[in-house]
Scaffold this active site. Structure first.
Site, PDB file in Angstrom:
ATOM      1  CB  SER A   1       5.869  -2.040  11.849  1.00  0.00           C
ATOM      2  OG  SER A   1       5.535  -0.691  12.145  1.00  0.00           O
TER       3      SER A   1
ATOM      4  CG  HIS B   1      -5.497   1.852   5.456  1.00  0.00           C
ATOM      5  ND1 HIS B   1      -5.034   2.775   6.371  1.00  0.00           N
ATOM      6  CD2 HIS B   1      -4.495   0.979   5.248  1.00  0.00           C
ATOM      7  CE1 HIS B   1      -3.776   2.462   6.685  1.00  0.00           C
ATOM      8  NE2 HIS B   1      -3.428   1.381   6.019  1.00  0.00           N
TER       9      HIS B   1
ATOM     10  CG  ASN C   1      -1.703   1.225   1.438  1.00  0.00           C
ATOM     11  OD1 ASN C   1      -1.762   2.067   0.539  1.00  0.00           O
ATOM     12  ND2 ASN C   1      -2.338   1.362   2.592  1.00  0.00           N
TER      13      ASN C   1
ATOM     14  CE  LYS D   1       0.030   3.146   4.789  1.00  0.00           C
ATOM     15  NZ  LYS D   1       0.211   3.216   6.229  1.00  0.00           N
TER      16      LYS D   1
ATOM     17  N   GLY E   1       3.357   2.154  10.740  1.00  0.00           N
ATOM     18  CA  GLY E   1       4.359   3.205  10.593  1.00  0.00           C
ATOM     19  C   GLY E   1       5.138   3.519  11.855  1.00  0.00           C
TER      20      GLY E   1
ATOM     21  CD  GLU F   1      -2.536   5.414   6.945  1.00  0.00           C
ATOM     22  OE1 GLU F   1      -2.555   5.457   5.709  1.00  0.00           O
ATOM     23  OE2 GLU F   1      -1.596   4.914   7.601  1.00  0.00           O
TER      24      GLU F   1
ATOM     25  CD  GLU G   1      -2.987  -2.471   7.371  1.00  0.00           C
ATOM     26  OE1 GLU G   1      -1.871  -2.662   6.881  1.00  0.00           O
ATOM     27  OE2 GLU G   1      -3.673  -1.470   7.118  1.00  0.00           O
TER      28      GLU G   1
HETATM   29  P1  13P Z   1       3.550   0.286   7.509  1.00  0.00           P
HETATM   30  O1  13P Z   1       4.014  -1.006   6.852  1.00  0.00           O
HETATM   31  O2  13P Z   1       4.268   1.492   7.001  1.00  0.00           O
HETATM   32  O3  13P Z   1       3.520   0.166   8.993  1.00  0.00           O
HETATM   33  O4  13P Z   1       2.018   0.505   7.034  1.00  0.00           O
HETATM   34  C1  13P Z   1       1.119  -0.539   7.143  1.00  0.00           C
HETATM   35  C2  13P Z   1      -0.117  -0.150   6.439  1.00  0.00           C
HETATM   36  O5  13P Z   1      -0.837   0.731   6.865  1.00  0.00           O
HETATM   37  C3  13P Z   1      -0.442  -0.869   5.194  1.00  0.00           C
HETATM   38  O6  13P Z   1      -1.745  -0.631   4.786  1.00  0.00           O
END
Ligand code: 13P
Length: 252
Positions: free
Chosen positions: A212, A97, A11, A13, A173, A99, A167
């Site tokens: 992560s 997601h 992803n 983003k 992150g 976010e 997740e």
């Molecule tokens: P990270 O791998 O940067 O922690 O992000 C995970 C994520 O949100 C994938 O959708």
């Protein structure tokens, strides 16, 4: 034992420009020159480069979107429909997601409508769930995750058209990951809910772990029972790192 086909999904983003094609090309090289990985590989770049990625990606690398609108078309300035994603060459779309849930106030009910739109457009919906740190600290992880799973899967969704991504919000992150025991507990609970809902077919729905995931921890996390792959953010931006995660599905 699950019978789910594993997937390593990236992803991106809000990252990626035309020049990022070099990462797609590098990944394609690594997948063709390296030993065969026993998993599907998906990249979800931003909308602006989906069509060009899909046009040049070797079939080995699937291309997906990161969100879609609930409607097929209409007066929704700035939004993108599942049909548009499919038309651009996407085969998958991420919905729900954390976010999106946090930044855009998306409820599980809305996520289910988005997933439904994705399925209607012929896309596979990757439905994300996960608890916040406060919810985990309060001992509510399973309640939160299972209620998100129950409400985010559309009523008419076929088992072979959905993927679940667990997740934990606090692991995204941050460089922090749950223990393998905690991952196993949540994935087993999700598997149980899927089998309750779909019977036998529930064991063939992939449940990805995200948060992560790096080359250094991928094998351990992917080795947990009921973990059928990864949804990767930061480490999917560089082909070498992403390929290092895909290594978890290579035997040599
Ligand atoms: P990270 O791998 O940067 O922690 O992000 C995970 C994520 O949100 C994938 O959708």
């Amino acid at each position: 034992m699950t019978t789910a086909r594993s997937m390593v999904a990236g992803n991106w983003k809000m990252n990626g420009l035309k020049e990022s094609h070099e990462q797609l090309d590098a990944l394609a090289d690594m997948l063709t020159t390296g030993s065969e990985a026993d998993c599907d590989v998906l990249l979800c770049p931003p909308y602006t480069i989906i069509a060009s990625f899909a046009a040049t990606s070797p079939t080995r690398i699937l291309i997906g979107g990161q969100d879609c609108h609930t409607n097929v078309s209409g007066a929704h300035t700035g939004d993108v429909s599942a049909e548009m994603l499919a038309d651009s060459g996407a085969s998958h779309v991420i919905v729900g997601h954390s976010e999106r849930r946090a930044d855009h106030g998306e409820s599980s009910e809305l996520v289910a409508q988005k997933a439904s739109a994705a399925l209607a457009a012929g896309l596979v919906a990757i439905i994300c769930v996960g608890e916040t740190e406060a919810e985990r600290d309060a001992g509510n992880t399973l309640d939160v995750v299972l209620s998100q799973v129950a409400a985010s899967i559309p009523a008419d969704a076929a088992a072979d058209r959905i993927i679940i991504a667990y997740e934990p919000v606090w692991a995204i992150g941050t460089g922090r990951t749950p223990t393998t025991g905690d991952v196993a507990e949540v994935h087993a609970a999700i598997r149980g809910a899927l089998v309750d809902r779909y019977q036998e077919a529930g064991s063939s729905i992939a449940i990805l772990y995200g948060g992560s995931v790096k080359p250094a921890n991928a094998s351990e996390l992917m080795g947990v029972e009921n973990v059928n792959g990864a949804l990767v953010g930061g480490a999917s931006l560089k082909a070498a790192d992403f390929n290092g995660i895909i290594d978890a599905y290579r035997t040599t």
